[in-house]
Design a protein around this motif. Structure first.
Motif, PDB file in Angstrom:
ATOM      1  N   LEU A 164      38.472   4.913   6.407  1.00 36.13           N
ATOM      2  CA  LEU A 164      38.470   5.477   5.047  1.00 36.13           C
ATOM      3  C   LEU A 164      37.167   5.157   4.340  1.00 36.13           C
ATOM      4  O   LEU A 164      36.583   6.008   3.660  1.00 36.13           O
ATOM      5  N   GLN A 165      36.733   3.887   4.524  1.00 39.14           N
ATOM      6  CA  GLN A 165      35.490   3.465   3.866  1.00 39.14           C
ATOM      7  C   GLN A 165      34.329   4.316   4.376  1.00 39.14           C
ATOM      8  O   GLN A 165      33.496   4.778   3.589  1.00 39.14           O
ATOM      9  N   GLU A 166      34.343   4.553   5.715  1.00 41.72           N
ATOM     10  CA  GLU A 166      33.269   5.366   6.295  1.00 41.72           C
ATOM     11  C   GLU A 166      33.299   6.785   5.729  1.00 41.72           C
ATOM     12  O   GLU A 166      32.281   7.342   5.361  1.00 41.72           O
ATOM     13  N   THR A 167      34.527   7.326   5.672  1.00 39.66           N
ATOM     14  CA  THR A 167      34.661   8.683   5.132  1.00 39.66           C
ATOM     15  C   THR A 167      34.156   8.723   3.691  1.00 39.66           C
ATOM     16  O   THR A 167      33.440   9.644   3.295  1.00 39.66           O
ATOM     17  N   LEU A 168      34.539   7.682   2.941  1.00 33.89           N
ATOM     18  CA  LEU A 168      34.118   7.627   1.539  1.00 33.89           C
ATOM     19  C   LEU A 168      32.596   7.604   1.452  1.00 33.89           C
ATOM     20  O   LEU A 168      31.992   8.349   0.664  1.00 33.89           O
ATOM     21  N   ASN A 169      31.987   6.744   2.297  1.00 31.56           N
ATOM     22  CA  ASN A 169      30.520   6.662   2.299  1.00 31.56           C
ATOM     23  C   ASN A 169      29.900   8.006   2.622  1.00 31.56           C
ATOM     24  O   ASN A 169      28.975   8.452   1.946  1.00 31.56           O
ATOM     25  N   GLU A 170      30.474   8.647   3.687  1.00 31.87           N
ATOM     26  CA  GLU A 170      29.929   9.944   4.088  1.00 31.87           C
ATOM     27  C   GLU A 170      30.043  10.948   2.950  1.00 31.87           C
ATOM     28  O   GLU A 170      29.118  11.694   2.664  1.00 31.87           O
ATOM     29  N   LEU A 171      31.228  10.900   2.303  1.00 25.34           N
ATOM     30  CA  LEU A 171      31.444  11.836   1.193  1.00 25.34           C
ATOM     31  C   LEU A 171      30.447  11.590   0.079  1.00 25.34           C
ATOM     32  O   LEU A 171      29.892  12.523  -0.496  1.00 25.34           O
ATOM     33  N   GLN A 172      30.232  10.293  -0.210  1.00 26.48           N
ATOM     34  CA  GLN A 172      29.285   9.953  -1.276  1.00 26.48           C
ATOM     35  C   GLN A 172      27.902  10.469  -0.947  1.00 26.48           C
ATOM     36  O   GLN A 172      27.224  11.041  -1.793  1.00 26.48           O
ATOM     37  N   VAL A 173      27.523  10.248   0.339  1.00 28.27           N
ATOM     38  CA  VAL A 173      26.194  10.698   0.754  1.00 28.27           C
ATOM     39  C   VAL A 173      26.110  12.220   0.652  1.00 28.27           C
ATOM     40  O   VAL A 173      25.149  12.768   0.109  1.00 28.27           O
ATOM     41  N   THR A 174      27.157  12.890   1.168  1.00 31.55           N
ATOM     42  CA  THR A 174      27.154  14.357   1.117  1.00 31.55           C
ATOM     43  C   THR A 174      27.065  14.839  -0.328  1.00 31.55           C
ATOM     44  O   THR A 174      26.306  15.754  -0.645  1.00 31.55           O
ATOM     45  N   GLN A 175      27.857  14.169  -1.179  1.00 30.61           N
ATOM     46  CA  GLN A 175      27.856  14.567  -2.590  1.00 30.61           C
ATOM     47  C   GLN A 175      26.452  14.426  -3.174  1.00 30.61           C
ATOM     48  O   GLN A 175      25.934  15.336  -3.821  1.00 30.61           O
ATOM     49  N   THR A 176      25.836  13.265  -2.892  1.00 31.58           N
ATOM     50  CA  THR A 176      24.513  13.044  -3.444  1.00 31.58           C
ATOM     51  C   THR A 176      23.504  14.021  -2.853  1.00 31.58           C
ATOM     52  O   THR A 176      22.623  14.506  -3.563  1.00 31.58           O
ATOM     53  N   GLN A 177      23.689  14.293  -1.545  1.00 29.64           N
ATOM     54  CA  GLN A 177      22.782  15.256  -0.921  1.00 29.64           C
ATOM     55  C   GLN A 177      22.911  16.625  -1.573  1.00 29.64           C
ATOM     56  O   GLN A 177      21.922  17.293  -1.824  1.00 29.64           O
ATOM     57  N   LEU A 178      24.193  16.962  -1.834  1.00 39.00           N
ATOM     58  CA  LEU A 178      24.435  18.263  -2.471  1.00 39.00           C
ATOM     59  C   LEU A 178      23.770  18.322  -3.840  1.00 39.00           C
ATOM     60  O   LEU A 178      23.104  19.291  -4.184  1.00 39.00           O
ATOM     61  N   ILE A 179      23.979  17.225  -4.601  1.00 33.16           N
ATOM     62  CA  ILE A 179      23.385  17.179  -5.944  1.00 33.16           C
ATOM     63  C   ILE A 179      21.873  17.283  -5.823  1.00 33.16           C
ATOM     64  O   ILE A 179      21.227  18.055  -6.531  1.00 33.16           O
ATOM     65  N   GLN A 180      21.340  16.511  -4.860  1.00 35.64           N
ATOM     66  CA  GLN A 180      19.894  16.490  -4.654  1.00 35.64           C
ATOM     67  C   GLN A 180      19.400  17.881  -4.254  1.00 35.64           C
ATOM     68  O   GLN A 180      18.422  18.390  -4.803  1.00 35.64           O
ATOM     69  N   ALA A 181      20.140  18.495  -3.298  1.00 34.32           N
ATOM     70  CA  ALA A 181      19.744  19.820  -2.828  1.00 34.32           C
ATOM     71  C   ALA A 181      19.824  20.824  -3.979  1.00 34.32           C
ATOM     72  O   ALA A 181      18.932  21.655  -4.164  1.00 34.32           O
ATOM     73  N   GLU A 182      20.909  20.665  -4.770  1.00 38.38           N
ATOM     74  CA  GLU A 182      21.111  21.561  -5.917  1.00 38.38           C
ATOM     75  C   GLU A 182      19.963  21.395  -6.905  1.00 38.38           C
ATOM     76  O   GLU A 182      19.385  22.361  -7.404  1.00 38.38           O
ATOM     77  N   LYS A 183      19.632  20.105  -7.167  1.00 33.68           N
ATOM     78  CA  LYS A 183      18.531  19.819  -8.104  1.00 33.68           C
ATOM     79  C   LYS A 183      17.238  20.417  -7.584  1.00 33.68           C
ATOM     80  O   LYS A 183      16.499  21.054  -8.319  1.00 33.68           O
ATOM     81  N   MET A 184      16.996  20.175  -6.269  1.00 37.75           N
ATOM     82  CA  MET A 184      15.756  20.675  -5.690  1.00 37.75           C
ATOM     83  C   MET A 184      15.709  22.187  -5.772  1.00 37.75           C
ATOM     84  O   MET A 184      14.680  22.763  -6.067  1.00 37.75           O
ATOM     85  N   SER A 185      16.880  22.805  -5.496  1.00 32.82           N
ATOM     86  CA  SER A 185      16.829  24.264  -5.478  1.00 32.82           C
ATOM     87  C   SER A 185      16.699  24.807  -6.894  1.00 32.82           C
ATOM     88  O   SER A 185      15.963  25.763  -7.119  1.00 32.82           O
ATOM     89  N   SER A 186      17.368  24.173  -7.881  1.00 32.18           N
ATOM     90  CA  SER A 186      17.200  24.713  -9.235  1.00 32.18           C
ATOM     91  C   SER A 186      15.806  24.379  -9.763  1.00 32.18           C
ATOM     92  O   SER A 186      15.193  25.172 -10.470  1.00 32.18           O
ATOM     93  N   LEU A 187      15.298  23.198  -9.356  1.00 31.33           N
ATOM     94  CA  LEU A 187      13.935  22.850  -9.742  1.00 31.33           C
ATOM     95  C   LEU A 187      12.969  23.850  -9.107  1.00 31.33           C
ATOM     96  O   LEU A 187      12.061  24.363  -9.769  1.00 31.33           O
ATOM     97  N   GLY A 188      13.239  24.149  -7.839  1.00 38.42           N
ATOM     98  CA  GLY A 188      12.392  25.100  -7.124  1.00 38.42           C
ATOM     99  C   GLY A 188      12.402  26.455  -7.805  1.00 38.42           C
ATOM    100  O   GLY A 188      11.352  27.070  -8.007  1.00 38.42           O
ATOM    101  N   GLN A 189      13.612  26.869  -8.192  1.00 40.71           N
ATOM    102  CA  GLN A 189      13.710  28.179  -8.853  1.00 40.71           C
ATOM    103  C   GLN A 189      12.974  28.193 -10.173  1.00 40.71           C
ATOM    104  O   GLN A 189      12.313  29.151 -10.532  1.00 40.71           O
ATOM    105  N   MET A 190      13.123  27.067 -10.906  1.00 41.72           N
ATOM    106  CA  MET A 190      12.466  26.992 -12.211  1.00 41.72           C
ATOM    107  C   MET A 190      10.949  27.024 -12.037  1.00 41.72           C
ATOM    108  O   MET A 190      10.247  27.772 -12.714  1.00 41.72           O
ATOM    109  N   VAL A 191      10.491  26.204 -11.077  1.00 37.51           N
ATOM    110  CA  VAL A 191       9.050  26.143 -10.824  1.00 37.51           C
ATOM    111  C   VAL A 191       8.540  27.522 -10.420  1.00 37.51           C
ATOM    112  O   VAL A 191       7.532  28.006 -10.942  1.00 37.51           O
ATOM    113  N   ALA A 192       9.292  28.162  -9.508  1.00 37.53           N
ATOM    114  CA  ALA A 192       8.862  29.483  -9.049  1.00 37.53           C
ATOM    115  C   ALA A 192       8.859  30.469 -10.216  1.00 37.53           C
ATOM    116  O   ALA A 192       7.943  31.287 -10.352  1.00 37.53           O
ATOM    117  N   GLY A 193       9.881  30.355 -11.091  1.00 38.78           N
ATOM    118  CA  GLY A 193       9.987  31.250 -12.248  1.00 38.78           C
ATOM    119  C   GLY A 193       8.806  31.054 -13.184  1.00 38.78           C
ATOM    120  O   GLY A 193       8.145  32.022 -13.600  1.00 38.78           O
TER     121      GLY A 193
END
Ligand SMILES: Nc1ncnc2c1ncn2[C@@H]1O[C@H](COP(=O)(O)OP(=O)(O)O)[C@@H](O)[C@H]1O
Ligand SMILES: [Mg+2]
Length: 460
Positions: A164-193
């Motif tokens: 469970l702890q491992e799953t939780l860690n993985e989920l946390q990492v995935t969540q943060t990656q998603l947030i990071q990816a989301e941030k990067m992509s919205s930042l990318g879009q803004m920069v491109a705009g």
């Protein structure tokens, strides 16, 4: 004791008693003996002991002899022949009453005890003990089983918790990656705009600058011709000429246009870098020039490389080799360059902060000479390598072993997330089938080596 005295004595006793001579002659018995045998007492008179039992004469004689010479009771066993044909095993306790003498034989008193009752009691007891022992054994086994089950349960619970702890860690990492990816992509879009929005007006300015310069030159030429043809200018015009300082204006205006052109070109370059860096095509696998990616990343980080109030300038030394275009996810690769170069800048700033606070800026510069060296190399026909090295504080072994772990950071909250190198590792190793490694001499600096295939390798 005479047989008569014996009978007198034995009559009152409930247990079977016999008085025999050393040779086995029955001298007297009491009623219980007759009862057991199923005979009348008179029938027993004058009988020999051997006639009443199944044991051999020899055995009986030996036993009686033992009784007659012993001072203590002698225990023996007699199997009585009953009147009804059955036998009965009895325990006998023999005691000498009158020892043997040359004149008369020994007198022995035998006390019988029904072995069946005794032994059946004994059997019962044995059974009970046996049962008890079995019960104890059963309980022990149950306890063992319970203990084992408990242990297994504990292990299972532990395993489950770890999972469970491992799953939780993985989920946390995935969540943060998603947030990071989301941030990067919205930042990318803004920069491109923004880049796109700036690009248009800059194009007007840059495109028209040339014409504006040309028109101005034409007008100035006209003024010159006018001055040549009509040297006697009227006083109003002469006054205006002096007021605008025409002699200064004419050479200056060319310089002005020149610098406006340089400025506009610089804006265009920045816009190009922004677009290159943000790469909205990042999900796509493309052939790109790696150097352009590094350069646009450096352009974005330019403000952190310049000398600022408390920090000296960070010199970037580029050692680019001739490289073929590389098939990769360019947007993601730029993110890796960004993470590693930003870490290098952090490390260089930290090493400046580490100096004596009395040190002046110039001394800091002289002492530190902070620099980042970026080297690219073609290793063979399949691989290229990008090395990013700084001369900051370096990384000790303890930190180095955790460098690529998610959320590992030595920076303060808000400054570090501990995801930069983790994500970079994923991008290089997982996405590009490449290698990312770190070398460091603590106190001297750190070096990150990115190795990626030029063309896509088969991913397994
Ligand atoms: N060039 C470097 N010099 C010294 N330490 C470094 C360097 N690059 C990374 N590190 C160490 O690795 C850690 C993890 O880096 P990173 O994953 O980018 O997370 P963050 O930068 O958010 O801390 C940093 O906190 C730092 O301790
Ligand atoms: Mg970082």
């Amino acid at each position: 004791m005479t047989p008569e005295q014996f009978i007198e004595f034995a009559r009152v006793l409930p247990e079977p008693l016999l008085l025999v001579s050393g040779e086995g002659l029955l001298l007297a018995t009491n009623q219980p003996v007759a009862d057991i045998l199923g005979l009348r007492r008179q029938e027993l008179w004058g009988k020999m002991l051997f006639e009443l039992v199944t044991e051999s004469d020899n055995d009986i004689l030996k036993y009686l002899q033992a009784c007659s010479i012993s001072r203590a009771m002698v225990i023996g066993s007699l199997t009585l022949r009953l009147n009804d044909g059955q036998t009965l095993i009895c325990r006998s306790q023999g005691a000498v009453i009158q020892p043997w003498s040359p004149e008369s034989s020994a007198l022995i008193l035998l006390r019988l005890e029904n072995r069946v009752v005794a032994s059946s009691n004994f059997v019962l007891l044995n059974e009970k003990i046996d049962e008890l022992a079995k019960e104890v054994q059963r309980r022990k086994q149950a306890e063992e089983a319970l203990k084992k089950a408990n242990q297994e349960l504990e292990i299972r619970v532990e395993e489950r918790t770890t999972a469970l702890q491992e799953t939780l860690n993985e989920l946390q990492v995935t969540q943060t990656q998603l947030i990071q990816a989301e941030k990067m992509s919205s930042l990318g879009q803004m920069v491109a705009g923004i880049a796109h929005e700036i690009n248009n007006p800059v194009s007007f300015i840059y495109g028209n600058l040339h014409h504006a310069h040309k028109y101005t030159e034409d007008l100035l030429k006209l003024v010159q011709i006018y001055q040549q043809i009509c040297p006697d200018t009227p006083p109003e015009i002469q006054q205006q000429v002096e007021e605008i300082d025409l002699d200064f204006l004419i050479p200056d205006i060319t310089k002005l246009f020149q610098s406006m052109k340089v400025g506009a070109e610089r804006i265009q370059e920045i816009v190009k870098s922004l677009r290159n860096f943000s790469r909205l095509d990042e999900a796509e696998f493309k052939q790109v020039n790696i150097h352009e990616g590094i350069d646009s990343t450096l352009m974005i980080l330019e403000h952190r490389l310049q000398a600022r109030h408390e920090y000296p300038e960070i010199k970037v030394i580029k050692k680019y080799s001739q490289l073929p275009n590389v098939t990769c996810y360019p947007g993601q690769l730029n993110q890796v360059f960004m993470n590693i170069i930003a870490n290098a800048i952090d490390a260089l700033e930290a090493s400046v902060n580490n100096l004596n606070p009395q040190t002046t800026d110039n001394q800091k510069l002289a002492e530190n000479n902070p620099q980042i060296q970026i080297k690219t190399e073609l290793i063979d026909e399949k691989w290229i390598e990008v090395t990013i090295a700084d001369n900051g504080l370096g990384i000790n072994e303890q930190v180095r072993s955790k460098l690529f772990d998610p959320f590992f950071t030595t920076k303060t909250v808000g400054k570090g997330t501990g995801l930069g190198l983790y994500i970079s590792y994923q991008i290089i190793v997982e996405k590009h089938n490449g290698q990312l490694s770190c070398f460091s001499v603590p106190g001297k600096g750190a070096e990150f080596v990115i190795k990626i295939p030029i063309a896509i390798l088969n991913k397994s």
